[in-house]
Design a protein around this motif. Structure first.
Motif, short mmCIF file in Angstrom:
data_model
loop_
_atom_site.label_atom_id
_atom_site.label_comp_id
_atom_site.label_asym_id
_atom_site.label_seq_id
_atom_site.Cartn_x
_atom_site.Cartn_y
_atom_site.Cartn_z
N ARG A 199 0.82 -1.21 0.00
CA ARG A 199 0.00 0.00 0.00
C ARG A 199 0.86 1.26 0.00
N THR A 200 1.96 1.21 0.77
CA THR A 200 2.85 2.37 0.85
C THR A 200 3.47 2.67 -0.51
N HIS A 201 3.93 1.61 -1.20
CA HIS A 201 4.51 1.81 -2.53
C HIS A 201 3.48 2.38 -3.50
N VAL A 202 2.27 1.84 -3.47
CA VAL A 202 1.22 2.34 -4.36
C VAL A 202 0.94 3.81 -4.08
N ALA A 203 0.82 4.17 -2.82
CA ALA A 203 0.52 5.56 -2.45
C ALA A 203 1.64 6.51 -2.88
N GLU A 204 2.88 6.09 -2.68
CA GLU A 204 3.99 6.98 -3.03
C GLU A 204 4.15 7.11 -4.54
N LEU A 205 3.91 6.03 -5.28
CA LEU A 205 3.96 6.13 -6.73
C LEU A 205 2.83 7.03 -7.23
N ALA A 206 1.68 6.99 -6.56
CA ALA A 206 0.59 7.89 -6.93
C ALA A 206 1.00 9.34 -6.73
N ALA A 207 1.80 9.58 -5.69
CA ALA A 207 2.28 10.94 -5.43
C ALA A 207 3.27 11.40 -6.50
N HIS A 208 3.86 10.45 -7.22
CA HIS A 208 4.78 10.77 -8.32
C HIS A 208 4.11 10.58 -9.68
N ALA A 209 2.78 10.64 -9.71
CA ALA A 209 2.02 10.31 -10.92
C ALA A 209 2.42 11.14 -12.13
N ASP A 210 2.90 12.36 -11.90
CA ASP A 210 3.24 13.24 -13.01
C ASP A 210 4.41 12.73 -13.85
N ILE A 211 5.24 11.83 -13.30
CA ILE A 211 6.39 11.34 -14.07
C ILE A 211 6.18 9.88 -14.52
N LEU A 212 5.09 9.26 -14.12
CA LEU A 212 4.85 7.87 -14.49
C LEU A 212 4.41 7.75 -15.94
N SER A 213 4.66 6.59 -16.54
CA SER A 213 4.14 6.32 -17.87
C SER A 213 2.63 6.17 -17.80
N PRO A 214 1.91 6.43 -18.89
CA PRO A 214 0.45 6.30 -18.85
C PRO A 214 -0.04 4.93 -18.37
N PRO A 215 0.55 3.80 -18.83
CA PRO A 215 0.08 2.51 -18.31
C PRO A 215 0.30 2.36 -16.81
N ALA A 216 1.45 2.84 -16.32
CA ALA A 216 1.73 2.74 -14.88
C ALA A 216 0.79 3.63 -14.09
N ARG A 217 0.49 4.80 -14.62
CA ARG A 217 -0.44 5.72 -13.93
C ARG A 217 -1.83 5.09 -13.82
N ASP A 218 -2.25 4.43 -14.90
CA ASP A 218 -3.56 3.78 -14.88
C ASP A 218 -3.57 2.61 -13.89
N ALA A 219 -2.47 1.84 -13.87
CA ALA A 219 -2.39 0.70 -12.96
C ALA A 219 -2.43 1.15 -11.50
N ILE A 220 -1.73 2.22 -11.20
CA ILE A 220 -1.71 2.73 -9.82
C ILE A 220 -3.10 3.24 -9.43
#
Length: 338
Positions: A275-296
């Motif tokens: 959950r922590t990893h998911v939340a922190e990646l969501a906080a970095h959503a602006d740099i994620l690839s579109p598929p990763a952003r959708d998955a998160i």
């Protein structure tokens, strides 16, 4: 005689054997291997018992274009004196101490070092108690390719597992590929003592904020994959990965041992970190690839919903798996109930 000389003399032939046991030859010297500068990042903490052998293995690298960036995380033994003796002796001119007092912990200490590494250098994480085989840096550089490429890339390799006296225990599990995101959320396969980042990947990781409870290697693997970076696996062992009682993180060399360790930890600690990893990646959503952003986004919704929502998420994310079917089954069970 310096403290470093004393420790090397105490190590004796044990240290010399270390760099010849199962040596993996590096690739032929080419333009990339010769010209690319490498920043070795070493965080130390009460490491005097094995540190001299690791430092000696840096000197034995077939790629000599490295600089060692190190910081001590509050040692109370002779670690700092040993490091200073190395910097004043064999490592003269190629050691940079990063002064930041206090005990930061493993991840924060490595991130501190990463943020001080030169922007044009490939970065190599190093543990204080291992021994690098001579071709380690050269193999990683060859795999990463041109450091000027703007696309992030992470390299990692297999390890030869040894005991405290460098006697071979076995090999880490086969590593012919690094599962891409989102599989990297379920399991860390990028063992930190082998990880190298090209400058673009190092920049991404250095600018991020790793969540509490994670380690620098897993966070690097997660983030580089999530931004769409290249993940490179070397099937050859490049490090003698020492297994001893003082390991911060060990490396069980069988599916059964990994399974037993996972069962002992139970679902709670795993799902908290998930959950922590998911939340922190969501906080970095602006740099994620579109598929990763959708998955998160999907995972965030499912984790706050019921079991049906989680079943739907697993169907929509078929790559949300672990290495083996049994490990994947266990993960899915924990994802449903955790």
């Amino acid at each position: 005689m310096t403290l470093f000389d004393v420790r090397l003399r105490e190590a004796g032939t044990r240290s010399q054997v270390a760099v010849s046991l199962g040596t993996v030859a590096g690739p032929p010297a080419g333009a990339i291997a010769v010209q690319t500068p490498v920043a070795i990042l070493l965080s130390t903490y009460n490491g005097e018992a094995y540190l001299a052998e690791q430092l000696e293995s840096f000197l034995a690298q077939t790629h000599g274009g490295w600089i060692l960036f190190w910081r001590d995380d509050g040692s109370t033994d002779a670690t700092v004196r040993l490091m200073q003796a190395f910097a004043d002796g064999p490592g003269t001119g190629r050691c940079r101490r990063i002064d930041q007092d206090g005990h930061l912990g493993i991840t924060a200490s490595f991130l501190c070092l990463l943020r001080r590494a030169p922007a044009d250098h490939v970065v190599a994480f190093a543990d204080q108690d291992d021994v690098w085989l001579p071709g380690k840096l050269a193999r990683g550089l060859r795999a990463l390719g041109d450091p000027g490429i703007r696309h992030p890339a992470l390299y990692c390799a297999r390890q030869r597992l040894v005991d405290g006296s460098l006697r071979t225990i076995g090999l880490s599990p086969p590593l012919d590929r690094l599962p891409p995101f989102p599989a990297s959320l379920t399991q860390n396969i990028a063992t930190g003592c082998t990880v190298m980042l090209n400058p673009a990947a190092a920049k991404v990781v250095a600018a991020s904020t790793p969540p509490g409870g994670t380690l620098h290697d897993w966070w690097s693997y997660l983030l580089v994959g999530a931004v769409g970076g290249r993940l490179i696996a070397d099937p050859e062992a490049v490090v003698l990965y020492r297994q001893h009682r003082g390991n911060a993180v060990g490396a069980p060399n069988s599916v059964l041992r990994r399974g037993v360790m996972a069962l002992r930890r139970g679902p709670d600690s795993f799902m908290v970190l998930f959950r922590t990893h998911v939340a922190e990646l969501a906080a970095h959503a602006d740099i994620l690839s579109p598929p990763a952003r959708d998955a998160i986004a999907l995972l965030q919704t499912s984790l706050s919903g019921n079991r049906l929502a989680r079943l739907r998420a697993m169907r929509r994310l078929p790559r949300l798996t672990r290495r083996t079917r049994l490990e994947t089954l266990l993960f899915r069970l924990w994802f449903l109930i955790g």
